[in-house]
Write an enzyme that holds these catalytic residues in place. Sequence first.
Site, short mmCIF file in Angstrom:
data_model
loop_
_atom_site.label_atom_id
_atom_site.label_comp_id
_atom_site.label_asym_id
_atom_site.label_seq_id
_atom_site.Cartn_x
_atom_site.Cartn_y
_atom_site.Cartn_z
N TYR A 14 0.33 -1.43 0.43
CA TYR A 14 0.24 -0.20 -0.15
C TYR A 14 0.47 1.30 0.34
CZ TYR A 14 -3.37 -3.69 0.98
OH TYR A 14 -4.58 -4.22 1.57
N HIS A 19 -4.78 5.99 -1.19
CA HIS A 19 -5.24 6.44 0.26
C HIS A 19 -3.94 6.15 1.26
CE1 HIS A 19 -8.61 5.67 1.63
NE2 HIS A 19 -8.91 4.33 2.05
N PHE A 63 -5.00 -0.27 9.59
CA PHE A 63 -5.87 -0.58 8.43
C PHE A 63 -6.28 1.06 8.58
CE2 PHE A 63 -3.88 -4.30 8.19
CZ PHE A 63 -3.22 -4.06 7.33
N ASN A 65 -9.65 2.13 7.89
CA ASN A 65 -10.91 1.39 8.56
C ASN A 65 -11.34 0.98 9.75
OD1 ASN A 65 -11.51 1.38 6.09
ND2 ASN A 65 -12.73 -0.44 5.61
N ASP A 90 -6.14 11.37 2.13
CA ASP A 90 -6.58 11.56 0.64
C ASP A 90 -8.69 11.75 0.36
OD1 ASP A 90 -7.57 9.14 1.62
OD2 ASP A 90 -8.18 8.71 -0.74
N ASN A 111 -14.31 6.20 4.92
CA ASN A 111 -14.09 5.52 6.14
C ASN A 111 -12.82 5.95 7.30
OD1 ASN A 111 -15.84 3.54 5.05
ND2 ASN A 111 -15.00 2.14 3.57
#
Length: 185
Positions: A14, A19, A63, A65, A90, A111
């Site tokens: 990632y 994100h 993470f 969320n 973002d 989220n």
Amino acid sequence: MKVIVGLGNPGPQYAETRHNIGFLLIDLLAEAYNLQFRTKFQGLWTEGNVEGERLILLKPQTFMNLSGRSVSELTNFYKVLGGDLLIVHDDMDLPLGKIRLRDQGGAGGHNGIRSILAEYGSEKFWRLKLGVGRPPREWDPARYVLSPFAEDELTQLDDLLERAEKVTNLWIKGESGRAMNLYHR
């Protein structure tokens, strides 16, 4: 004390995605201020003195969320008020390169912000929204934000992060109004 939290997802897969633009800015700030990360608050954090203020930088490792867990752990520990908390994330509703600094608001479909709102218990905290643009019609938005920036977008990304660094410096000094006037374009 000022706290700047960059949102993203942990892991090398990632690292360079849209994100993770919050992580990219936090890494840039840590490098500029010569700060080293340690593990605590379910994240990577560091602290130092910048612009006459004690500054804490955080990259939640929960993470996206579940970002609120890490943020609330740090803010509860240090008793951080919303006026001293800046969340960098973002924003697909802003074209790549656009910046928006806000002192409160809802999740707007994000989220990570939704998780922070639930855990922090207030919408009164600063947000630095960094535009990553909308996906092409055929793309799923979740797949889009988890994709890396295209080669032809990297110059815009570098410019965006450079301007975002200037915004954070003004925010740290309490000059958020000036930051909004100079960098909302």
